[in-house]
Motif scaffolding. Structure first.
Motif, mmCIF file in Angstrom:
data_model
loop_
_atom_site.group_PDB
_atom_site.id
_atom_site.type_symbol
_atom_site.label_atom_id
_atom_site.label_comp_id
_atom_site.label_asym_id
_atom_site.label_seq_id
_atom_site.Cartn_x
_atom_site.Cartn_y
_atom_site.Cartn_z
ATOM 1 N N ALA A 1 44.396 11.150 -64.980
ATOM 2 C CA ALA A 1 44.905 11.070 -66.346
ATOM 3 C C ALA A 1 46.417 10.874 -66.363
ATOM 4 N N VAL A 2 47.101 11.517 -65.413
ATOM 5 C CA VAL A 2 48.561 11.411 -65.351
ATOM 6 C C VAL A 2 49.000 10.112 -64.694
ATOM 7 N N ASN A 3 48.437 9.798 -63.530
ATOM 8 C CA ASN A 3 48.930 8.674 -62.739
ATOM 9 C C ASN A 3 48.347 7.325 -63.137
ATOM 10 N N VAL A 4 47.114 7.323 -63.594
ATOM 11 C CA VAL A 4 46.485 6.072 -64.004
ATOM 12 C C VAL A 4 46.711 5.815 -65.489
ATOM 13 N N ASP A 5 46.418 6.852 -66.310
ATOM 14 C CA ASP A 5 46.506 6.687 -67.773
ATOM 15 C C ASP A 5 47.883 6.994 -68.329
ATOM 16 N N LYS A 6 48.770 7.555 -67.512
ATOM 17 C CA LYS A 6 50.131 7.926 -67.933
ATOM 18 C C LYS A 6 50.104 8.893 -69.118
ATOM 19 N N ASN A 7 49.236 9.884 -69.024
ATOM 20 C CA ASN A 7 49.028 10.857 -70.096
ATOM 21 C C ASN A 7 49.973 12.039 -69.891
ATOM 22 N N SER A 8 51.053 12.052 -70.645
ATOM 23 C CA SER A 8 52.050 13.118 -70.496
ATOM 24 C C SER A 8 51.560 14.450 -71.047
ATOM 25 N N GLU A 9 50.566 14.422 -71.933
ATOM 26 C CA GLU A 9 50.024 15.676 -72.472
ATOM 27 C C GLU A 9 49.319 16.469 -71.373
ATOM 28 N N ILE A 10 48.672 15.751 -70.454
ATOM 29 C CA ILE A 10 48.014 16.436 -69.340
ATOM 30 C C ILE A 10 49.060 17.081 -68.430
ATOM 31 N N VAL A 11 50.211 16.433 -68.288
ATOM 32 C CA VAL A 11 51.282 17.033 -67.480
ATOM 33 C C VAL A 11 51.652 18.410 -68.021
ATOM 34 N N MET A 12 51.630 18.547 -69.340
ATOM 35 C CA MET A 12 52.014 19.817 -69.952
ATOM 36 C C MET A 12 50.838 20.783 -70.068
ATOM 37 N N GLY A 13 49.676 20.403 -69.564
ATOM 38 C CA GLY A 13 48.502 21.260 -69.634
ATOM 39 C C GLY A 13 48.435 22.262 -68.497
ATOM 40 N N PRO A 14 47.418 23.121 -68.514
ATOM 41 C CA PRO A 14 47.326 24.207 -67.530
ATOM 42 C C PRO A 14 47.139 23.729 -66.095
ATOM 43 N N GLU A 15 46.480 22.570 -65.915
ATOM 44 C CA GLU A 15 46.260 22.090 -64.543
ATOM 45 C C GLU A 15 47.581 21.793 -63.856
ATOM 46 N N TYR A 16 48.488 21.121 -64.564
ATOM 47 C CA TYR A 16 49.777 20.786 -63.956
ATOM 48 C C TYR A 16 50.752 21.957 -63.986
ATOM 49 N N THR A 17 50.565 22.879 -64.913
ATOM 50 C CA THR A 17 51.367 24.106 -64.868
ATOM 51 C C THR A 17 51.142 24.817 -63.537
ATOM 52 N N ALA A 18 49.886 24.871 -63.099
ATOM 53 C CA ALA A 18 49.572 25.515 -61.820
ATOM 54 C C ALA A 18 50.220 24.779 -60.652
#
Length: 409
Positions: free
Chosen positions: A207-224
């Motif tokens: 979602a981050v690298n292919v779709d460039k979804n910055s909202e996922i960056v701010m989600g719990p998965e990337y927080t970890a």
């Protein structure tokens, strides 16, 4: 299709066009001991054709070498061939008409049928034409561990990231640095990418690298991920090196317990006489998400207004993907061949793990295939700032990374 027939006919065509011996300057950034041993396999194969490989090695890695290569090309003094990574790094040179179209070689050799995964040829293709030859599959998704370091500390060799973190205090108490890390930005950003895929999971990573979804960056998965990366930077204290192979050397010498680094590190282990499974262990995907990113290296050929040189360039392109050269080079480099029809029955257990993942289709595209050089540079700069600035919180780095992804091209 009989690939051997196609190979012989294509090579004969190229050889006929370059009947005289030709000197080709080849620029690359393979300068560590293991890398130099590997590139010699290419040079020896080219020399055996009666031509001459003029080695244009540039120390300092790709970040140092690429600007020098580009300057030579746009300045009108190009080498005959140069190494870039698979992906988007040469887009502007291709658009400017400065890179030789080698579609005729690719079609004669049947590269579309023998190169796997297909994303590698996609990375060499622009507007339906082929402009480079992929020579290996390199994956960042590895952690290398010193078996002796863990034996000294009296703890088992970790099998995943959680166990690595659990054993880190015992490693430190034994006077060993838990995590080796060099000082160049690409190393730290590369390690971050490994942790992102392993700890956030494939879905969030895509979602981050292919779709460039910055909202996922701010989600719990990337927080970890950012919190884990913040913890990891403390584990490198006590080792001050710049180059990646110096960090690998610390693992080989058992003064550091582990390193997150691409499979090119195996070239250094091999050169030092280290045996996989005995002297060192390897964890694809940090032992958590066993996927390979299919990055690696490709050779491009600048347009040179000399028919003899162009014929030799195409002859070299064909040679680099020949079965014998693929085996010799990749066995020395620690990478995987781009063609699955070659015999690699003698590879070590870590390379076999990679081959098994590749055969199972457990792959994702490399960052160089998904992000522009500008976006990659921004990420490199941020992640290395985060790594070297203890006062920067994971939350602050996460927010700035989200902004980079939001503007990514």
């Amino acid at each position: 299709m009989k690939l051997s027939t196609k190979l012989l006919s294509a090579t004969a065509i190229c050889a006929a066009g370059s009947a005289g011996a030709v000197d080709l300057e080849v620029m690359h950034w393979w300068t560590s001991g293991g890398e130099a041993a590997a590139v010699t396999k290419f040079a020896d194969a080219w020399t055996a054709t009666g031509n001459t490989w003029v080695d244009g090695a540039i120390a300092g890695g790709g970040d140092t070498a690429r600007p020098i290569m580009v300057s030579r090309i746009i300045g009108g003094d190009p080498p005959a061939a140069f190494q870039f990574n698979h992906g988007r790094q040469a887009e502007e040179l291709i658009e400017a008409g400065l890179i030789l179209d080698i579609t005729d070689v690719a079609e004669a050799e049947g590269w579309a049928d023998i190169v796997s995964p297909t994303s590698l040829m996609d990375s060499c293709t622009y507007d339906g034409r082929v402009f480079c030859v992929p020579v290996n599959i390199h994956s960042w998704q590895w952690m290398w561990l010193s078996n002796a370091a863990y034996e000294t500390a009296g703890v088992p060799v970790p099998t995943n990231w959680a166990e690595f973190m659990e054993t880190a205090p015992a490693i430190r108490e034994a006077g060993i640095v838990p995590l080796a890390m060099g000082g160049q930005p690409w190393q730290q950003n590369g390690a971050f990418g490994v942790m992102a895929l392993a700890l956030a999971g494939e879905e969030a990573w895509r979602a981050v690298n292919v779709d460039k979804n910055s909202e996922i960056v701010m989600g719990p998965e990337y927080t970890a991920v950012f919190e884990a990366f913040g913890e990891a930077r403390e584990l490198s204290n006590g080792l001050s090196v710049q180059d990646w192979n110096q960090a690998t050397a610390a693992v080989i010498e058992d003064t550091a317990a582990a390193q997150i680094m691409g499979d090119w590190a195996q070239g250094e282990f091999a050169l030092a006489g280290e045996v996989a499974g005995t002297d060192y262990s390897c964890l694809p995907g940090l032992g958590d998400v066993a996927l390979l990113d299919t990055g690696g290296d490709a050779f491009f050929f600048p347009v040179i207004d000399d028919p003899e040189v162009q014929a030799a360039q195409k002859e070299l392109a064909a040679l680099l993907l020949s079965p014998e050269v693929q085996v010799a080079f990749n066995s020395a480099k620690g990478s995987l061949p781009v063609r699955p029809d070659v015999d690699l029955t003698t590879v070590n257990e870590c390379t076999q793990k990679g081959l098994d993942l590749l055969a199972a289709g457990a792959t994702v595209p490399a960052g160089t295939q998904l992000l522009s050089p500008d976006t990659t540079t921004q990420a490199n700069d941020l992640i290395t700032e985060f790594w070297s600035t203890p006062a920067m919180t994971p939350a602050e780095a996460q927010e700035r990374y989200a902004a980079i992804i939001a503007d990514a091209d």
